[in-house]
Design a protein around this motif. Structure first.
Motif, PDB file in Angstrom:
ATOM      1  N   ARG A 346       1.119  -0.968  -0.345  1.00 12.09           N
ATOM      2  CA  ARG A 346       0.356   0.115  -0.313  1.00 12.09           C
ATOM      3  C   ARG A 346       0.350   1.579  -0.325  1.00 12.09           C
ATOM      4  NH1 ARG A 346      -3.250  -3.146   3.412  1.00 12.09           N
ATOM      5  NH2 ARG A 346      -2.518  -1.292   5.354  1.00 12.09           N
ATOM      6  N   VAL A 347       1.549   1.582   1.088  1.00  7.80           N
ATOM      7  CA  VAL A 347       2.768   2.404   1.306  1.00  7.80           C
ATOM      8  C   VAL A 347       3.313   2.688  -0.497  1.00  7.80           C
ATOM      9  CG1 VAL A 347       4.796   3.397   2.157  1.00  7.80           C
ATOM     10  CG2 VAL A 347       2.998   3.114   3.231  1.00  7.80           C
ATOM     11  N   ALA A 348       4.271   1.361  -0.881  1.00  8.45           N
ATOM     12  CA  ALA A 348       5.047   1.540  -2.325  1.00  8.45           C
ATOM     13  C   ALA A 348       4.441   1.953  -3.116  1.00  8.45           C
ATOM     14  CB  ALA A 348       5.892  -0.089  -2.185  1.00  8.45           C
ATOM     15  N   LEU A 349       2.809   1.046  -3.374  1.00 11.47           N
ATOM     16  CA  LEU A 349       1.880   1.616  -4.709  1.00 11.47           C
ATOM     17  C   LEU A 349       1.574   3.441  -5.026  1.00 11.47           C
ATOM     18  CD1 LEU A 349       0.199   1.514  -7.134  1.00 11.47           C
ATOM     19  CD2 LEU A 349      -1.300   0.940  -5.715  1.00 11.47           C
ATOM     20  N   ARG A 350       1.159   4.159  -3.193  1.00  9.63           N
ATOM     21  CA  ARG A 350       0.979   5.641  -2.829  1.00  9.63           C
ATOM     22  C   ARG A 350       2.794   6.546  -3.246  1.00  9.63           C
ATOM     23  NH1 ARG A 350      -0.892   4.747   2.548  1.00  9.63           N
ATOM     24  NH2 ARG A 350      -3.258   3.396   2.290  1.00  9.63           N
ATOM     25  N   GLY A 351       3.700   5.663  -2.874  1.00 10.21           N
ATOM     26  CA  GLY A 351       5.267   6.780  -3.017  1.00 10.21           C
ATOM     27  C   GLY A 351       4.900   6.113  -5.167  1.00 10.21           C
ATOM     28  N   LEU A 352       4.627   5.168  -5.429  1.00 14.34           N
ATOM     29  CA  LEU A 352       5.018   5.146  -6.891  1.00 14.34           C
ATOM     30  C   LEU A 352       4.645   6.698  -7.648  1.00 14.34           C
ATOM     31  CD1 LEU A 352       5.623   3.963  -9.381  1.00 14.34           C
ATOM     32  CD2 LEU A 352       3.912   1.988  -9.207  1.00 14.34           C
ATOM     33  N   LEU A 353       2.665   6.337  -6.805  1.00 11.28           N
ATOM     34  CA  LEU A 353       2.112   6.774  -7.563  1.00 11.28           C
ATOM     35  C   LEU A 353       2.253   8.895  -7.483  1.00 11.28           C
ATOM     36  CD1 LEU A 353      -1.545   5.264  -7.064  1.00 11.28           C
ATOM     37  CD2 LEU A 353      -0.219   4.970  -9.112  1.00 11.28           C
ATOM     38  N   ARG A 354       2.460   8.952  -6.616  1.00 10.93           N
ATOM     39  CA  ARG A 354       2.795   9.941  -6.350  1.00 10.93           C
ATOM     40  C   ARG A 354       4.654  11.124  -7.009  1.00 10.93           C
ATOM     41  NH1 ARG A 354       2.660  14.109  -1.809  1.00 10.93           N
ATOM     42  NH2 ARG A 354       4.086  16.050  -1.964  1.00 10.93           N
ATOM     43  N   THR A 355       4.984   9.852  -7.342  1.00  6.22           N
ATOM     44  CA  THR A 355       6.461  10.284  -7.749  1.00  6.22           C
ATOM     45  C   THR A 355       5.973  10.200  -9.344  1.00  6.22           C
ATOM     46  OG1 THR A 355       7.641   8.599  -5.979  1.00  6.22           O
ATOM     47  CG2 THR A 355       8.766   9.253  -8.062  1.00  6.22           C
ATOM     48  N   ARG A 356       5.039   9.724 -10.100  1.00  2.00           N
ATOM     49  CA  ARG A 356       4.837   9.991 -11.036  1.00  2.00           C
ATOM     50  C   ARG A 356       4.209  10.477 -11.656  1.00  2.00           C
ATOM     51  NH1 ARG A 356       5.278   5.510 -15.432  1.00  2.00           N
ATOM     52  NH2 ARG A 356       6.620   4.524 -13.924  1.00  2.00           N
ATOM     53  N   ARG A 357       3.605  11.554 -10.442  1.00  2.00           N
ATOM     54  CA  ARG A 357       2.428  12.809 -10.907  1.00  2.00           C
ATOM     55  C   ARG A 357       4.014  13.613 -11.120  1.00  2.00           C
ATOM     56  NH1 ARG A 357      -1.323  10.054  -7.751  1.00  2.00           N
ATOM     57  NH2 ARG A 357      -0.076  10.943  -6.057  1.00  2.00           N
ATOM     58  N   ASP A 358       4.297  13.759  -9.552  1.00  2.00           N
ATOM     59  CA  ASP A 358       5.069  14.924  -9.480  1.00  2.00           C
ATOM     60  C   ASP A 358       6.668  15.026  -9.992  1.00  2.00           C
ATOM     61  OD1 ASP A 358       2.221  16.134  -8.799  1.00  2.00           O
ATOM     62  OD2 ASP A 358       2.683  15.485  -6.395  1.00  2.00           O
ATOM     63  N   HIS A 359       6.700  13.463  -9.572  1.00  2.00           N
ATOM     64  CA  HIS A 359       9.081  13.672  -9.318  1.00  2.00           C
ATOM     65  C   HIS A 359       9.312  12.824 -10.730  1.00  2.00           C
ATOM     66  CE1 HIS A 359       7.673  15.503  -5.724  1.00  2.00           C
ATOM     67  NE2 HIS A 359       7.005  14.525  -4.560  1.00  2.00           N
ATOM     68  N   THR A 360       9.558  13.452 -11.802  1.00  2.00           N
ATOM     69  CA  THR A 360      10.079  13.382 -12.573  1.00  2.00           C
ATOM     70  C   THR A 360      11.376  14.418 -12.949  1.00  2.00           C
ATOM     71  OG1 THR A 360       8.326  13.594 -14.364  1.00  2.00           O
ATOM     72  CG2 THR A 360       8.386  11.490 -13.188  1.00  2.00           C
ATOM     73  N   TYR A 361      11.467  13.661 -13.956  1.00  2.00           N
ATOM     74  CA  TYR A 361      12.598  14.809 -14.610  1.00  2.00           C
ATOM     75  C   TYR A 361      11.309  15.388 -15.347  1.00  2.00           C
ATOM     76  CZ  TYR A 361      17.423  13.074 -12.190  1.00  2.00           C
ATOM     77  OH  TYR A 361      17.905  13.282 -11.563  1.00  2.00           O
ATOM     78  N   ASP A 362      10.429  15.070 -15.991  1.00  2.00           N
ATOM     79  CA  ASP A 362       9.459  16.016 -17.031  1.00  2.00           C
ATOM     80  C   ASP A 362       9.124  17.475 -15.642  1.00  2.00           C
ATOM     81  OD1 ASP A 362       8.417  16.375 -19.339  1.00  2.00           O
ATOM     82  OD2 ASP A 362       6.808  16.189 -18.515  1.00  2.00           O
ATOM     83  N   THR A 363       8.766  16.626 -15.153  1.00  2.00           N
ATOM     84  CA  THR A 363       8.198  17.804 -13.964  1.00  2.00           C
ATOM     85  C   THR A 363       9.188  18.469 -13.346  1.00  2.00           C
ATOM     86  OG1 THR A 363       8.276  16.437 -12.039  1.00  2.00           O
ATOM     87  CG2 THR A 363       5.831  16.309 -13.145  1.00  2.00           C
ATOM     88  N   ARG A 364      10.379  18.235 -13.488  1.00  2.00           N
ATOM     89  CA  ARG A 364      11.340  19.156 -12.722  1.00  2.00           C
ATOM     90  C   ARG A 364      11.605  19.976 -13.992  1.00  2.00           C
ATOM     91  NH1 ARG A 364       9.788  17.131  -8.649  1.00  2.00           N
ATOM     92  NH2 ARG A 364      11.046  16.205  -7.589  1.00  2.00           N
ATOM     93  N   LEU A 365      12.224  19.861 -14.899  1.00  2.00           N
ATOM     94  CA  LEU A 365      12.029  20.598 -16.124  1.00  2.00           C
ATOM     95  C   LEU A 365      11.513  21.622 -16.715  1.00  2.00           C
ATOM     96  CD1 LEU A 365      15.294  20.496 -17.826  1.00  2.00           C
ATOM     97  CD2 LEU A 365      15.063  18.766 -16.298  1.00  2.00           C
ATOM     98  N   ARG A 366       9.787  21.399 -16.399  1.00  2.00           N
ATOM     99  CA  ARG A 366       9.250  21.926 -16.377  1.00  2.00           C
ATOM    100  C   ARG A 366       9.362  22.959 -15.870  1.00  2.00           C
ATOM    101  NH1 ARG A 366       5.637  17.179 -17.625  1.00  2.00           N
ATOM    102  NH2 ARG A 366       4.400  17.688 -16.018  1.00  2.00           N
TER     103      ARG A 366
END
Length: 379
Positions: A346-366
């Motif tokens: 459960r915790v791992a899934l929530r962390g994955l989804l948060r990362t993919r929404r907000d913490h990729t290099y794509d979001t950082r470069l934007r």
């Protein structure tokens, strides 16, 4: 007489094989369930399709060895997704001459430790915006303090360095941690050779050495993977030697495989007081999560991280990432998550989804581009 009484008993060897097959089937079913759950969660995230900005960017790579080529590749991929034209150069190139021909809107350098100061000065004399993204703050601020003032824009992955660079005269400083590259760090099936109960990948700084030595009662009888330099400094090195890949700097692909194969990955940030490799004489504090934080979470694996002052701004503690503030808390949570598979998932899934929404290099470069070009257009 029951039919069961007529069944032949299995030899010890056959019983062991049968038990192994059953354990393998259970593991396969569990892995399939985990990957299916992760993929289902990711499929529910609505795609973000933003127009690329009508910008030309020259990107100057770090120009040094591992792990920087992987960071360069992630930034380049994100730039290409966000701007109309990306030109890649190395620090040894005549970037100023290249800029004269290409007339970029921005020259962005990663790390900048081997990019000549004269090149940056020539770029600025041409009226071209320049930016630096520091990779190792605050541990090398003895060096970066001289580099930062050369650039129009300074991006740092460490919150405490924002005020520090501003005090040096840098007028445009932005806090921008690294992220995860989903093409490398994502949930996937891995072979038995990558599977473990507990995993730690990173350099054996002294605070990490102390932690693993103290954890020995919790490591015995479990499959452990430790990889990196200086782990032969452990008091219990001989006991753990078979579990340690000593002096081995893994590729991102192999690192992601070990993360995916682990039940729990421990993430202990390095201490600013460790002088093994440290160029932070003024002892600037470290408040921010390291890049490993985002990469572990991006694999959909349970992460146990020590508390960082700013970590709560990126993940919800014990909902999207498991946090410990003391050795005793780590030991308790380690036992809990190793024994409770559903809680771990459960915790791992929530962390994955948060990362993919907000913490990729794509979001950082934007975010980086928005800081330099507020409200910039697209194509």
């Amino acid at each position: 007489m029951h039919n069961d009484d007529m069944a032949p008993s299995l030899s010890p060897e056959a019983a062991a094989k049968a038990a192994g097959r059953e354990a393998g089937m259970r593991k396969g079913r569990g892995d399939g369930y985990r990957i299916g759950m992760m993929q289902g969660g990711l499929a529910a995230i609505p795609p973000i399709e933003l127009p690329r900005r009508a910008l030309r960017v020259i990107y100057v790579t770090a120009g040094i060895g591992v792990p920087y080529p992987a960071l360069d590749a992630a930034v380049i991929e994100a730039l290409r997704a966000n701007v109309s034209d990306t030109v890649v150069a190395s620090p040894s190139d005549d970037v100023a001459a290249l800029a004269t021909r290409e007339r970029p809107d921005l020259v962005l350098a990663l790390n900048g430790t081997v990019f000549p100061a004269g090149q940056v000065e020539q770029l600025r004399r041409q009226g071209i915006r320049t930016a630096i993204w520091f990779t190792d703050d605050p541990y090398y601020t003895d060096w970066t303090s001289a580099i930062a003032t050369r650039y129009d824009y300074v991006f740092t992955l460490e919150l405490s360095c924002v005020a520090y660079y501003a005090s040096l005269g840098c007028t445009r400083v932005c806090y921008l941690p690294f992220g995860a590259e989903p093409s490398l760090f994502h949930p996937r099936h891995v072979g038995q050779e990558y599977q473990s109960d507990i995993c730690f990948i990173g350099t054996g700084f002294w605070n990490r050495i102390d932690l693993i030595d103290r954890l020995m009662p919790h490591l015995r009888g479990r499959k452990v993977v430790i990889a990196g330099w200086w782990w032969d400094r452990l008091k219990h090195f001989k006991e753990l030697e078979g579990s340690i890949r000593l002096g081995d700097w893994m590729s991102p692909e192999e690192t992601a495989s070990y993360y995916n194969g682990a039940k729990v990955v421990i993430n202990l940030h390095r201490s600013i007081d460790d002088d093994t490799i440290n160029a932070n004489q003024i002892k600037l504090p470290a408040h921010s999560p390291n890049p490993r934080t985002f990469e572990i979470a991006a694999c959909g694996t349970l992460q146990l991280s020590d508390q960082r002052h700013d970590l709560g701004n990126w993940y919800r503690a014990d909902e999207e990432i498991a946090i410990f503030a003391s050795f005793e808390e780590l030991a308790v949570k380690l036992e809990h998550y190793l024994s409770d598979e559903e809680a771990r998932r459960r915790v791992a899934l929530r962390g994955l989804l948060r990362t993919r929404r907000d913490h990729t290099y794509d979001t950082r470069l934007r975010a980086l581009l928005e800081h330099v070009f507020p409200g910039g257009g697209g194509i």
